[in-house]
Design a protein around this motif. Sequence first.
Motif, PDB file in Angstrom:
ATOM      1  N   VAL A 106      -7.037  -4.889  -9.273  1.00 57.39           N
ATOM      2  CA  VAL A 106      -8.081  -4.441  -8.346  1.00 57.39           C
ATOM      3  C   VAL A 106      -9.266  -5.410  -8.465  1.00 57.39           C
ATOM      4  O   VAL A 106      -9.238  -6.333  -9.273  1.00 57.39           O
ATOM      5  CB  VAL A 106      -8.538  -2.995  -8.674  1.00 57.39           C
ATOM      6  N   ASP A 147      -3.482  -3.108 -16.546  1.00 61.83           N
ATOM      7  CA  ASP A 147      -2.825  -2.330 -15.485  1.00 61.83           C
ATOM      8  C   ASP A 147      -1.761  -3.186 -14.805  1.00 61.83           C
ATOM      9  O   ASP A 147      -2.087  -4.189 -14.146  1.00 61.83           O
ATOM     10  CB  ASP A 147      -3.906  -1.871 -14.490  1.00 61.83           C
ATOM     11  N   GLU A 167       0.896  -4.813  -5.845  1.00 59.09           N
ATOM     12  CA  GLU A 167       0.989  -3.360  -6.108  1.00 59.09           C
ATOM     13  C   GLU A 167      -0.308  -2.635  -5.810  1.00 59.09           C
ATOM     14  O   GLU A 167      -0.302  -1.477  -5.401  1.00 59.09           O
ATOM     15  CB  GLU A 167       1.398  -3.132  -7.572  1.00 59.09           C
ATOM     16  N   GLU A 168      -1.421  -3.300  -6.079  1.00 61.77           N
ATOM     17  CA  GLU A 168      -2.708  -2.601  -5.964  1.00 61.77           C
ATOM     18  C   GLU A 168      -3.099  -2.395  -4.495  1.00 61.77           C
ATOM     19  O   GLU A 168      -3.043  -3.325  -3.695  1.00 61.77           O
ATOM     20  CB  GLU A 168      -3.805  -3.390  -6.672  1.00 61.77           C
ATOM     21  N   GLN A 217      -3.601   5.051 -17.964  1.00 57.54           N
ATOM     22  CA  GLN A 217      -4.741   5.149 -17.033  1.00 57.54           C
ATOM     23  C   GLN A 217      -5.358   6.551 -17.035  1.00 57.54           C
ATOM     24  O   GLN A 217      -5.952   6.985 -16.040  1.00 57.54           O
ATOM     25  CB  GLN A 217      -4.341   4.720 -15.613  1.00 57.54           C
ATOM     26  N   HIS A 266      -8.771   0.355 -14.127  1.00 58.81           N
ATOM     27  CA  HIS A 266      -9.366  -0.258 -12.928  1.00 58.81           C
ATOM     28  C   HIS A 266     -10.799  -0.701 -13.213  1.00 58.81           C
ATOM     29  O   HIS A 266     -11.611  -0.801 -12.291  1.00 58.81           O
ATOM     30  CB  HIS A 266      -9.323   0.706 -11.711  1.00 58.81           C
TER      31      HIS A 266
HETATM   32 MN    MN Z   1      -3.847  -0.143 -10.565  1.00 55.32          MN
END
Ligand code: MN
Length: 469
Positions: free
Chosen positions: A133, A140, A174-175, A243, A433
């Motif tokens: 991100v 992540d 993916e994000e 997360q 994130h």
């Molecule tokens: Mn993520």
Amino acid sequence: MSVTSETRAATGRTRADSPTGGAAGRSKRGASPRRGPEAPPAGADGASGPLPASAPRIADALEELAGLSEGGPGVTRLAYSPLERQAHELFASWMRAAGCTVTVDPAGNTIATRPGRSADAPALGTGSHLDSVYNGGRFDGITGVVAAVEVARLLAEAKIETEHPLRFVAFAGEEGARFGQACLGSKLAAGLSSVAELNSRRDRDGVSVADAMSALGFDPARAVANPWRPQDWAAFLELHVEQGSVLERGQISVGAVDLISGSTRLELTLDGQASHTGGTPMRGRSDALAAASEAVLIAEELALDTRHRGTRATVGRLEVYPGSITTIPGRVTLSVDVRDIDADRQRLTAAEIVRRVQAVCDRRRVRLDVRLLADTSPVVLPVWVRRFITTAASELDVSYRVMTSGASHDAQMINRITPAGMVFVPSRAGLSHVPEEWTAPDEIATGVQVLAAGLLRLDRDLTELAGRR
Ligand code: MN
Ligand code: GLV
Ligand code: MN
């Protein structure tokens, strides 16, 4: 996320899942990874001890990947960006050195294959994503790719052969941070995307996914037309940081994921009337930001009420125009991200937010425009795959619990192609994130041992099941 997980823990389903009868598997911290030459040789099913996953080697790989970032705090390596491709190339070079053959599929997912003894067996896969991100952390997604690299290195060092080919995957894009839609690469691999979608999802500069892919040499139409083939795959395991703080709070080493949350994402545009902050009386204004402020609170209030226990609703992005101290805001765009493990409630919540914001806008004489940015259903991961994770953890004397995922993951999409499972490792303070994201290399190494043992056990048991041996 933690609310969801606690709710699940209280259902007793975790007990049924645990060979030890405890909701959280073993109560102590996981077995510390053995490293170096003193490590005992591991059996092909991990039963004679864990593979000696190397925490320092894992830390080095994470460090090197973290260097591939735009400037600013934390890591910024966006979906379908040149930096993401650099990270994929680094992954490819590590995998070639570990004896794998590397290909890149039309969606930009990098796949490293280690051949199996059986030429016709479908592959067992593992991996995650390498994009981040804006101003995110270094763990992540990256952790699951580094875990895949570590498994490949460990198998090569121990000269372990498998019956099934193994495929180690770095997924692209993916994000959802850049384009709104999460899991772009794995969604394409799963045959769940379309050219229309790739053309319509745009970043904040107006660049579409299709444009970004083309700029990197990928043909969006070809990516849509060439998903992975289910018959090429036997199962897929993704390791990922939690997360959330369930594992840390419970002092549990790994999570075995049962459900992955879905998400509905909206962009709301509120058009009021910009005007002079001094000259315009307070009554009768059409202040778009005042209306947007109510929208933020509506989303929070809805997700907090008792009917929505486990729903998460967030306004994460808000742009105010013209953004001047001396002008009443005339226009605001804001994002709404609704996450849930209940698909109906997820969509009903999003619809209810829109209904209530519309009422606010009517009262404030502001025009509301709603755009659906993305909509992904929650996914139930198959129990039988999860049992390979819990059994592997149990045999290695690593503490575990069964838990839900609040975040989206590539496994969510890949489960449509082949049965998928997920291994979680703890996130310090539950943060993700953000640049503070952290998981200790030792904790990742423990997760890698469970992942490797799970893959080897899948290899053995699926081979027996198919009568290959
Ligand atoms: Mn993520
Ligand atoms: C992916 O990281 C997500 O936002 O869930
Ligand atoms: Mn991720």
